[in-house]
Write a protein that holds these residues in place. Structure first.
Motif, mmCIF file in Angstrom:
data_model
loop_
_atom_site.group_PDB
_atom_site.id
_atom_site.type_symbol
_atom_site.label_atom_id
_atom_site.label_comp_id
_atom_site.label_asym_id
_atom_site.label_seq_id
_atom_site.Cartn_x
_atom_site.Cartn_y
_atom_site.Cartn_z
ATOM 1 N N SER A 64 -8.642 -28.113 -26.624
ATOM 2 C CA SER A 64 -7.531 -27.896 -27.552
ATOM 3 C C SER A 64 -6.887 -29.216 -27.949
ATOM 4 O O SER A 64 -6.541 -29.427 -29.113
ATOM 5 N N GLU A 65 -6.747 -30.124 -27.000
ATOM 6 C CA GLU A 65 -6.141 -31.428 -27.296
ATOM 7 C C GLU A 65 -6.997 -32.232 -28.273
ATOM 8 O O GLU A 65 -6.469 -32.868 -29.191
ATOM 9 N N GLU A 66 -8.320 -32.192 -28.087
ATOM 10 C CA GLU A 66 -9.212 -32.895 -29.016
ATOM 11 C C GLU A 66 -9.100 -32.302 -30.420
ATOM 12 O O GLU A 66 -9.046 -33.039 -31.407
ATOM 13 N N VAL A 67 -9.052 -30.994 -30.494
ATOM 14 C CA VAL A 67 -8.912 -30.323 -31.790
ATOM 15 C C VAL A 67 -7.582 -30.711 -32.429
ATOM 16 O O VAL A 67 -7.536 -31.013 -33.618
ATOM 17 N N ARG A 68 -6.519 -30.742 -31.641
ATOM 18 C CA ARG A 68 -5.207 -31.113 -32.176
ATOM 19 C C ARG A 68 -5.244 -32.521 -32.764
ATOM 20 O O ARG A 68 -4.723 -32.759 -33.850
ATOM 21 N N LEU A 71 -7.334 -32.426 -36.055
ATOM 22 C CA LEU A 71 -6.601 -31.741 -37.118
ATOM 23 C C LEU A 71 -5.370 -32.522 -37.543
ATOM 24 O O LEU A 71 -5.026 -32.550 -38.729
ATOM 25 N N SER A 72 -4.727 -33.167 -36.607
ATOM 26 C CA SER A 72 -3.566 -33.993 -36.935
ATOM 27 C C SER A 72 -3.949 -35.078 -37.928
ATOM 28 O O SER A 72 -3.237 -35.332 -38.904
ATOM 29 N N PHE A 73 -5.103 -35.692 -37.706
ATOM 30 C CA PHE A 73 -5.564 -36.726 -38.630
ATOM 31 C C PHE A 73 -5.832 -36.130 -40.014
ATOM 32 O O PHE A 73 -5.400 -36.670 -41.029
ATOM 33 N N VAL A 74 -6.548 -35.014 -40.061
ATOM 34 C CA VAL A 74 -6.894 -34.378 -41.339
ATOM 35 C C VAL A 74 -5.634 -33.965 -42.092
ATOM 36 O O VAL A 74 -5.522 -34.191 -43.300
ATOM 37 N N TYR A 75 -4.667 -33.400 -41.378
ATOM 38 C CA TYR A 75 -3.447 -32.919 -42.031
ATOM 39 C C TYR A 75 -2.534 -34.051 -42.471
ATOM 40 O O TYR A 75 -1.793 -33.916 -43.436
ATOM 41 N N HIS A 76 -2.569 -35.154 -41.762
ATOM 42 C CA HIS A 76 -1.696 -36.285 -42.110
ATOM 43 C C HIS A 76 -2.338 -37.210 -43.160
ATOM 44 O O HIS A 76 -1.642 -38.012 -43.780
ATOM 45 N N ALA A 77 -3.631 -37.082 -43.383
ATOM 46 C CA ALA A 77 -4.351 -37.983 -44.294
ATOM 47 C C ALA A 77 -3.750 -38.067 -45.702
ATOM 48 O O ALA A 77 -3.637 -39.171 -46.237
ATOM 49 N N PRO A 78 -3.345 -36.957 -46.333
ATOM 50 C CA PRO A 78 -2.770 -37.107 -47.682
ATOM 51 C C PRO A 78 -1.507 -37.978 -47.701
ATOM 52 O O PRO A 78 -1.277 -38.703 -48.668
ATOM 53 N N ALA A 79 -0.721 -37.928 -46.659
ATOM 54 C CA ALA A 79 0.473 -38.782 -46.594
ATOM 55 C C ALA A 79 0.075 -40.233 -46.332
ATOM 56 O O ALA A 79 0.672 -41.159 -46.884
ATOM 57 N N LEU A 97 -10.882 -26.534 -44.761
ATOM 58 C CA LEU A 97 -12.085 -26.522 -43.917
ATOM 59 C C LEU A 97 -11.748 -26.431 -42.431
ATOM 60 O O LEU A 97 -12.642 -26.286 -41.604
ATOM 61 N N THR A 98 -10.484 -26.523 -42.092
ATOM 62 C CA THR A 98 -10.078 -26.598 -40.686
ATOM 63 C C THR A 98 -9.660 -25.265 -40.080
ATOM 64 O O THR A 98 -9.363 -25.200 -38.886
ATOM 65 N N GLN A 99 -9.633 -24.212 -40.855
ATOM 66 C CA GLN A 99 -9.040 -22.959 -40.382
ATOM 67 C C GLN A 99 -9.706 -22.380 -39.138
ATOM 68 O O GLN A 99 -9.028 -21.817 -38.287
ATOM 69 N N GLU A 100 -11.005 -22.519 -39.009
ATOM 70 C CA GLU A 100 -11.674 -21.997 -37.811
ATOM 71 C C GLU A 100 -11.292 -22.809 -36.572
ATOM 72 O O GLU A 100 -11.163 -22.259 -35.485
ATOM 73 N N LEU A 101 -11.120 -24.110 -36.748
ATOM 74 C CA LEU A 101 -10.739 -24.954 -35.613
ATOM 75 C C LEU A 101 -9.328 -24.641 -35.116
ATOM 76 O O LEU A 101 -9.043 -24.803 -33.931
ATOM 77 N N VAL A 102 -8.463 -24.197 -36.003
ATOM 78 C CA VAL A 102 -7.089 -23.857 -35.603
ATOM 79 C C VAL A 102 -7.114 -22.796 -34.511
ATOM 80 O O VAL A 102 -6.288 -22.816 -33.595
ATOM 81 N N LYS A 103 -8.081 -21.910 -34.563
ATOM 82 C CA LYS A 103 -8.181 -20.815 -33.580
ATOM 83 C C LYS A 103 -8.459 -21.322 -32.168
ATOM 84 O O LYS A 103 -8.208 -20.626 -31.196
ATOM 85 N N VAL A 104 -8.961 -22.547 -32.045
ATOM 86 C CA VAL A 104 -9.281 -23.130 -30.737
ATOM 87 C C VAL A 104 -8.030 -23.686 -30.056
ATOM 88 O O VAL A 104 -7.994 -23.838 -28.839
ATOM 89 N N GLN A 116 4.451 -31.057 -36.813
ATOM 90 C CA GLN A 116 4.043 -32.219 -37.591
ATOM 91 C C GLN A 116 3.700 -31.811 -39.020
ATOM 92 O O GLN A 116 4.081 -32.482 -39.978
ATOM 93 N N TYR A 117 2.995 -30.701 -39.161
ATOM 94 C CA TYR A 117 2.587 -30.220 -40.477
ATOM 95 C C TYR A 117 3.805 -29.934 -41.355
ATOM 96 O O TYR A 117 3.839 -30.314 -42.522
ATOM 97 N N GLU A 118 4.783 -29.292 -40.776
ATOM 98 C CA GLU A 118 5.993 -28.969 -41.528
ATOM 99 C C GLU A 118 6.785 -30.219 -41.895
ATOM 100 O O GLU A 118 7.441 -30.253 -42.933
ATOM 101 N N GLU A 119 6.724 -31.250 -41.058
ATOM 102 C CA GLU A 119 7.379 -32.522 -41.378
ATOM 103 C C GLU A 119 6.647 -33.241 -42.503
ATOM 104 O O GLU A 119 7.269 -33.779 -43.418
ATOM 105 N N ASP A 120 5.331 -33.283 -42.412
ATOM 106 C CA ASP A 120 4.518 -34.005 -43.398
ATOM 107 C C ASP A 120 4.507 -33.329 -44.763
ATOM 108 O O ASP A 120 4.447 -33.998 -45.789
ATOM 109 N N ILE A 121 4.513 -32.006 -44.758
ATOM 110 C CA ILE A 121 4.365 -31.268 -46.012
ATOM 111 C C ILE A 121 5.497 -30.246 -46.130
ATOM 112 O O ILE A 121 5.404 -29.143 -45.589
ATOM 113 N N PRO A 122 6.562 -30.608 -46.836
ATOM 114 C CA PRO A 122 7.657 -29.652 -47.019
ATOM 115 C C PRO A 122 7.150 -28.356 -47.659
ATOM 116 O O PRO A 122 6.262 -28.390 -48.524
ATOM 117 N N ARG A 123 7.679 -27.258 -47.230
ATOM 118 C CA ARG A 123 7.218 -25.943 -47.677
ATOM 119 C C ARG A 123 7.192 -25.826 -49.213
ATOM 120 O O ARG A 123 6.275 -25.249 -49.782
#
Length: 143
Positions: A64-68, A71-79, A97-104, A116-123
């Motif tokens: 789970s930590e590796e996945v986090r 995914l943290s890198f992928v989600y923060h990349a646009p910023a 493309l990451t939705q299946e990995l979120v389940k892990v 982090q996602y909510e901080e990086d990308i306002p709703r």
């Protein structure tokens, strides 16, 4: 290992798009003449390579930590890579493309990533794919 490979993929993509941006002529893409940077096949190639990398990563049985971290890198990349603009939109789109990995993710890792996602990308600024990712993270944080 996976994070380094992911960073190399993103760096290579950003460098390729930056070179294309620098080489374009001012009128390229106007009135259907010339080639727009956003039409270059490197965008689709990046998405396909990322999808293959994420599939290999998932098959390796990551923690789970590796996945986090991935995914943290992928989600923060646009910023982190807001320029060039033609790459920025693809960096947002590939988050789907990451939705299946979120389940892990464990509940704790999902919660960290969601914050982090909510901080990086306002709703109010989320694209449809980002809304889906946000929902998936919320679901994983509630398990």
């Amino acid at each position: 290992m996976w994070l380094e490979e992911l960073k190399a993929l993103y760096t290579g993509y950003i460098e390729k798009v930056s070179r294309l941006e620098m080489a374009k002529k001012p009128a390229d893409g106007l009135l259907g003449f010339g080639k727009k940077v956003s039409d270059d096949p490197c965008h689709e190639a990046f998405a396909e390579e990322l999808e293959a990398l994420l599939e290999r990563f998932a098959q390796a049985g990551p923690s789970s930590e590796e996945v986090r971290r991935v995914l943290s890198f992928v989600y923060h990349a646009p910023a982190a890579y807001s320029e060039p603009a033609s790459a920025y939109w693809m960096l947002n789109a590939v988050q789907g493309l990451t939705q299946e990995l979120v389940k892990v993710l464990s509940r704790e890792d999902a919660l960290k990533l969601l914050r982090q996602y909510e901080e990086d990308i306002p709703r109010s600024q989320r694209l449809p794919v980002q809304k889906k990712v946000g929902k998936a993270l919320k679901a994983a944080a509630k398990k």
